[in-house]
Write a protein that holds these residues in place. Structure first.
Motif, PDB file in Angstrom:
ATOM      1  N   GLY A   1       0.810  -1.214   0.000  1.00 34.13           N
ATOM      2  CA  GLY A   1       0.000   0.000   0.000  1.00 34.13           C
ATOM      3  C   GLY A   1       0.837   1.254   0.000  1.00 34.13           C
ATOM      4  O   GLY A   1       0.552   2.218  -0.717  1.00 34.13           O
TER       5      GLY A   1
ATOM      6  N   VAL B   1       2.463   1.786  -3.408  1.00 39.12           N
ATOM      7  CA  VAL B   1       1.475   2.278  -4.372  1.00 39.12           C
ATOM      8  C   VAL B   1       1.301   3.787  -4.229  1.00 39.12           C
ATOM      9  O   VAL B   1       1.326   4.542  -5.215  1.00 39.12           O
ATOM     10  CB  VAL B   1       0.126   1.557  -4.182  1.00 39.12           C
ATOM     11  CG1 VAL B   1      -0.990   2.271  -4.943  1.00 39.12           C
ATOM     12  CG2 VAL B   1       0.227   0.115  -4.634  1.00 39.12           C
ATOM     13  N   ARG B   2       1.141   4.259  -3.008  1.00 43.86           N
ATOM     14  CA  ARG B   2       0.894   5.690  -2.788  1.00 43.86           C
ATOM     15  C   ARG B   2       2.118   6.534  -3.177  1.00 43.86           C
ATOM     16  O   ARG B   2       1.982   7.663  -3.642  1.00 43.86           O
ATOM     17  CB  ARG B   2       0.497   5.927  -1.337  1.00 43.86           C
ATOM     18  CG  ARG B   2      -0.866   5.309  -0.999  1.00 43.86           C
ATOM     19  CD  ARG B   2      -1.295   5.595   0.435  1.00 43.86           C
ATOM     20  NE  ARG B   2      -2.621   5.044   0.686  1.00 43.86           N
ATOM     21  CZ  ARG B   2      -2.853   3.834   1.174  1.00 43.86           C
ATOM     22  NH1 ARG B   2      -1.826   3.046   1.477  1.00 43.86           N
ATOM     23  NH2 ARG B   2      -4.086   3.403   1.357  1.00 43.86           N
TER      24      ARG B   2
ATOM     25  N   ALA C   1      -1.210  -2.369  -6.962  1.00 43.39           N
ATOM     26  CA  ALA C   1      -2.310  -2.337  -5.998  1.00 43.39           C
ATOM     27  C   ALA C   1      -3.189  -3.573  -6.109  1.00 43.39           C
ATOM     28  O   ALA C   1      -3.754  -4.040  -5.118  1.00 43.39           O
ATOM     29  CB  ALA C   1      -3.149  -1.080  -6.199  1.00 43.39           C
TER      30      ALA C   1
ATOM     31  N   GLY D   1      -2.292  -6.156  -3.671  1.00 45.16           N
ATOM     32  CA  GLY D   1      -2.323  -5.818  -2.252  1.00 45.16           C
ATOM     33  C   GLY D   1      -3.434  -6.517  -1.500  1.00 45.16           C
ATOM     34  O   GLY D   1      -4.258  -7.237  -2.072  1.00 45.16           O
TER      35      GLY D   1
ATOM     36  N   GLU E   1      -5.834   0.999  -1.915  1.00 48.25           N
ATOM     37  CA  GLU E   1      -4.800   1.476  -2.829  1.00 48.25           C
ATOM     38  C   GLU E   1      -5.354   1.624  -4.244  1.00 48.25           C
ATOM     39  O   GLU E   1      -4.994   2.553  -4.972  1.00 48.25           O
ATOM     40  CB  GLU E   1      -3.612   0.522  -2.829  1.00 48.25           C
ATOM     41  CG  GLU E   1      -2.868   0.463  -1.505  1.00 48.25           C
ATOM     42  CD  GLU E   1      -3.579  -0.398  -0.460  1.00 48.25           C
ATOM     43  OE1 GLU E   1      -4.446  -1.213  -0.834  1.00 48.25           O
ATOM     44  OE2 GLU E   1      -3.282  -0.237   0.733  1.00 48.25           O
TER      45      GLU E   1
ATOM     46  N   CYS F   1      -5.407   4.869  -6.811  1.00 53.32           N
ATOM     47  CA  CYS F   1      -4.991   4.805  -8.219  1.00 53.32           C
ATOM     48  C   CYS F   1      -6.095   5.304  -9.133  1.00 53.32           C
ATOM     49  O   CYS F   1      -5.822   5.987 -10.139  1.00 53.32           O
ATOM     50  CB  CYS F   1      -4.609   3.365  -8.580  1.00 53.32           C
ATOM     51  SG  CYS F   1      -3.161   2.755  -7.702  1.00 53.32           S
TER      52      CYS F   1
END
Length: 998
Positions: free
Chosen positions: A884, A887-888, A917, A920, A925, A929
């Motif tokens: 997570g 991803v961010r 994501a 995950g 997440e 996106c």
């Protein structure tokens, strides 16, 4: 590079080649950065320093342009680095002449008594001045005046050192010129009087006093100070201060400034001060440095004496009164009292411990009969006289210990500089100056790494010392043996048993482990003889003394068994209190016993794995609360190997907790991880309870990822205890949140908060208030969100829980950022990062860095944002919940590219994030996106679909996020209300398929 600002700005490479920083403005900017070399200088300060009261419009952009030009001028020799609040020039402070000058001037003041060294350092410092300070920074009047004041003080200090070294006539012209510029300086009048007198011009010296008296009266209406008047009287009477009889030191004195000040303050009021401390602590050297500040001193070395009756004669000898005093002791005492009856004198009695009673009697007699006498004693125990004040000498703090080591190391290895192992060497030697000096001397033949690796056998390694020293000060063993021989057998026996404690011990622990009834008196005696330290009810033995006493412990295994048994019982007693309102005192107790708890666990891993499992299970929640669980990975893996593939009967929960501790986020995974996960799942599935360590299921989810299959089992075993139900609600709340069931998640967190409030558990309340605050913030109620987060922060700060504090600071920073408070947000992210780094939590470091990246990006500084995002990506650990965060961060890089106009590059970043994501543990997440992809979508309809998908994935709308608000406003402006709602609802129903493009 080397930089000069004590005169026209100068920048030179290491080989001496000049570097031109540019015109007046770059020179002023560089000067501002150099004044705080190595530290961040705020944007506001730089703008104010460059432009004063009339900054240009878009001053921040103008500053950024100046920084860019200056960077190009200095490259590649020096770097200017962006920080969260401003800019920093990356150069050590001692490469800047002004900072080096201040450092040298300050160092010279710490070498009291070593006038030759002080003079050399001050000359070096003053030679750095090439003209007026800071001429390229015309508005820096206050800073330039401050540097001028330090310069004037350094000149006077240098003259003082020259006078002490026998200087005189050659100083007269300089002092007259200085007094012409500073006619109210009494110190310089006194120095000029002394210089004239030393040059054989006493009449002129008396004239200077009259000049001073007249000037002070005319200008200030004041008389000369007591010190200047006393000097005048001495010169009138034609007398010189009596020379002090003190040993001349051959090395620099390092540290102990607070002790020196304390001794000076005490001797101003009291007449007897005793410096106490263990052997090798530097008591004698401290006494000499303190005595150097007195004009009439008698130094008496008692170590060579074997009979206390010799002490009066030793004092007489030190006074230089020898003839006729080799008779009876009574006669010596009478002659001594007669010699000192009218004297004002400081008598230093050094090394009293082996003749402490006789030394006490002599000191008492002197003080009672000679009103002008003061006594400064050094001893490993106090003299025990009414009116005595004590000056305990603790080990050197780490910074000073390292400085002492480096100073002594350069004597045998010229050019020696800092080494990574030196702080560890000094810590292992307890910060004892003698041990540090002996260790530094070994660098003649050993490298620092070799020395550090050999300190387990410290008495052999540190067996060579100064041949001129007394035998008991030549080696580390001799120093400790001198103290050991002064103990009686009962004291030695307890000292041997106390070596089993690695982190100190309470009286209760000593009684239980050492099997000595009523040990208070013996402990007190060991403290008085500097064999133990006591603080807040805990007795601690220096590691060097502990290593010596441990050489002869009878039946050490039995002692370790008793030690481990006591700490197992302590952990059993503490564990229930860690889950309620009684957390704080028990957390403090376990934190104080942490070293011994770890030692007990290591012993049990080898001696009794079943009890080791018990102890590890009992401590697992404590480790989680204090952010210590990552440190237990090696021990947990060793214990798993010792126990085997199945838990011992009745220790299923402890086995699972041991596995959790083995699966550390940052320590990698043990061999056979998949098999371990399967074994633990099987153990939990078969376990019938009741739960004794109720945090086992939640910690298992944190270590191995959400385990929905175990939810029903956890609920069945939880029972009706409020704390257990609340904890399970937290775990299930996070599962609901990951799955996009926002309403259900918020209800679970609210129910858990109520349960934890019932028990008073601060950790539990904080871990509910964090997500609840962010749910409230997502609905646009930011003020209420901050109230939730502030309450949570108050709880975790009481607990000293670094991980949760970092989490709440990061959440609070996010709320502030969305409110537009970028400076407040950056400060929160910086604090969170520092806490996470200190606790060894790479994912929390990454999260805080991402926050700094978001702050820089939303402030328009995309270059700095990219650096923060890339650093955050490098910090992420390889575990299930790092997905997570990664991803961010990638989304942040994409938004940075978009802000710079690189839409195609941004879209690539966002697609990469969406692919990751999908792997995950949840949908949050993917929601991030989707919102990011909406910002670069090819059509407004597609963007609305993606915004709807984000809301569906998250289970709620998010208000206030500036990135999302900007995208939504743009899309709504390009679509009719009906078309927007239709596309949005379409996306909400498609959810993850809309993000992936299917």
């Amino acid at each position: 590079m080397r930089f000069g600002i004590l005169g026209p700005l100068e920048a030179r490479t290491d080989d001496g080649a000049p570097v031109d920083p540019g015109g007046p403005r770059p020179r002023a900017l560089l000067t501002l950065l150099l004044l705080d070399a190595g530290r961040s200088v705020s944007t506001h300060r730089l703008i104010d320093g460059l432009y004063g009261a009339e900054p240009p419009t878009r001053a921040a952009n103008a500053l950024q342009s100046q920084i860019s030009r200056l960077r190009r001028r200095l490259a590649p020799h020096a770097e200017i680095e962006a920080t969260s609040t401003g800019y920093r020039i990356v150069t050590p402070p001692d490469t800047v002449d002004a900072l080096r000058f201040e450092q040298l001037a300050a160092q010279a003041r710490t070498v009291a008594g070593d006038h030759r060294l002080a003079a050399a350092q001050l000359r070096e410092a003053l030679a750095l001045w090439r003209g007026p300070a800071l001429p390229d920074l015309p508005d820096a009047h206050a800073e330039a005046a401050r540097l001028d004041e330090i310069r004037l003080a350094a000149v006077q200090d240098r003259i003082e050192a020259d006078l002490a070294l026998g200087g005189g006539p050659e100083l007269v012209p300089e002092l007259r010129a200085l007094l012409s510029a500073h006619p109210l300086s009494e110190r310089m009048y006194g120095q000029l009087m002394r210089a004239l007198h030393a040059g054989g011009r006493p009449a002129e010296a008396l004239t200077v006093y009259e000049d001073a008296r007249r000037t002070l009266a005319d200008e200030l209406g004041a008389d000369p100070s007591r010190e200047l008047s006393a000097l005048h009287l001495e010169l009138l009477q034609g007398c010189e201060p009596e020379r002090r009889r003190l040993p001349v030191q051959l090395t620099r004195f390092v540290g102990r400034e607070s002790e020196l000040h304390r001794i000076a303050d005490l001797l101003a009021d009291a007449r007897l001060a005793t410096i106490t401390g263990p052997g090798g602590a530097g008591k004698t050297r401290l006494a000499i440095e303190a005595a150097n500040r007195h004009t009439d001193v008698c130094f008496v070395e008692l170590a060579p004496l074997t009979d206390g009756k010799q002490i009066p004669y030793a004092v007489l000898t030190a006074l230089g009164v020898r003839e006729g005093f080799r008779t009876a002791t009574a006669d010596s005492t009478d002659r001594l009292l007669a010699a000192l009856e009218e004297r004002r004198l400081l008598v230093v009695l050094d090394n009293c411990e082996h003749l402490v009673e006789e030394a006490a009697r002599t000191a008492a007699l002197l003080l009672a009969s000679c009103p002008g006498v003061r006594v400064l004693a050094t001893s490993r125990e106090s003299l025990g006289i009414t009116g005595e004040v004590l000056v305990p000498v603790p080990p050197l703090p780490p910074e000073l210990a390292v400085r002492l080591f480096a100073d002594r190391a350069r004597a045998v290895r010229p050019g020696f500089e800092a080494h990574a192992r030196v702080p560890g060497i000094c810590a292992a030697l307890d910060g004892l100056p003698l041990a540090i000096e002996l260790a530094a001397a070994r660098l003649r033949t050993l490298t620092p790494d070799e020395l550090a690796d050999r300190l387990d056998d410290r008495f052999r390694v540190l067996s060579r010392g100064d041949r001129s020293k007394a035998p008991r000060h030549r080696t580390l063993r001799a120093v400790v043996e001198w103290s050991w021989d002064l103990l009686d057998e009962e004291e030695r026996e307890l000292a041997r048993r106390l070596t089993v404690f690695s982190g100190g011990a309470t009286l209760e622990a000593v009684e239980a482990v050492c099997a000595l009834p009523y040990p208070e008196d013996v402990l007190a005696s060991l403290v008085e003889k500097s064999f133990l330290e006591v603080s807040e009810g805990r007795y601690r033995m220096l590691e060097t003394i502990r290593a010596f006493a441990a050489e002869d412990v009878p039946d050490p295994d039995h002692l370790k068994d008793a030690h481990a048994g006591y700490f197992l019982r302590l952990a059993e007693q503490a564990e229930p209190y860690l889950r309620g309102g009684g957390q704080l005192p028990w957390l403090a107790r376990l934190a104080a016993e942490r070293g011994d708890l770890d030692a007990a666990l290591r012993h049990l891993v080898r001696a009794d794995p079943a009890d080791a499992l018990r102890l590890m299970g009992l401590l697992s929640w404590f480790w989680r609360l204090r952010g210590l669980h990552g440190e237990q990975v090696p021990t947990a893996r060793e214990l798993l190997a010792a126990v085997g593939d199945a838990p011992p009967p009745g220790l299923e929960e402890e086995y699972v907790l041991c596995a959790i501790n083995a699966l550390s986020a940052d320590g990698g995974h043990p061999v056979g991880q998949d098999g371990l996960l399967a074994r633990v799942d099987a153990v939990l599935s078969a376990y019938e309870g009741p739960l004794r360590l109720p945090y086992v299921f939640v910690l298992w989810s944190l270590a191995a990822g959400p385990r929905p299959a175990t939810n029903d089992r956890a609920l069945a075993l939880a029972g009706g205890a409020p704390w257990v139900r609340a904890l399970l609600d937290v775990g299930l709340g996070f599962q609901d949140q990951f799955a996009g069931r926002a309403r259900e998640a918020e209800e679970r967190f609210a129910r858990a908060l109520a349960g934890f409030r019932t028990t008073g558990d601060r950790w539990g309340m904080a871990n509910c208030l964090d997500p609840l605050g962010m749910f409230v913030h997502a609905r646009g109620e930011s003020a209420r969100a901050l109230e939730f987060l502030d309450e949570g922060l108050a709880y975790v700060r009481e607990l000293a829980a670094p991980e949760e504090t970092a989490d709440l600071l990061r959440s609070r920073g996010t709320v502030l950022l969305h409110q537009g408070d970028t400076s407040g947000a950056a400060a929160h992210f910086e604090q969170a990062m520092a806490l996470a780094r200190g606790a060894g939590l790479p994912d929390k470091v990454a999260s805080a860095r991402r926050g700094l990246g978001d702050t820089a990006r939303l402030s328009g500084d995309t270059a700095r944002a990219r650096v923060h995002y890339e650093d955050a990506l490098a910090a992420c650990a390889a575990n299930w919940f790092s997905v997570g965060e990664t991803v961010r961060i990638i989304v942040g890089l994409g938004r940075t590219a978009a802000a710079e106009g690189h839409t195609g590059q941004a879209r690539d970043w966002f697609r990469q994030a969406a692919e990751l994501a999908a792997e995950g543990p949840g949908d949050l997440e993917l929601a991030d996106c989707a919102e990011a992809l909406a910002s670069v979508a090819g059509s407004p309809e597609r963007a609305a679909v993606l915004l709807g998908a984000a809301t569906g994935l998250r289970g709620m709308r998010v208000e206030g996020d500036p990135d999302v608000v900007r995208t939504e406003q743009d899309v709504r402006a390009r679509l009719s209300p009906e078309a927007y709602v239709k596309a949005f609802e379409q996306g909400r129903s498609l959810r993850s398929a809309a993000v992936s493009g299917r």
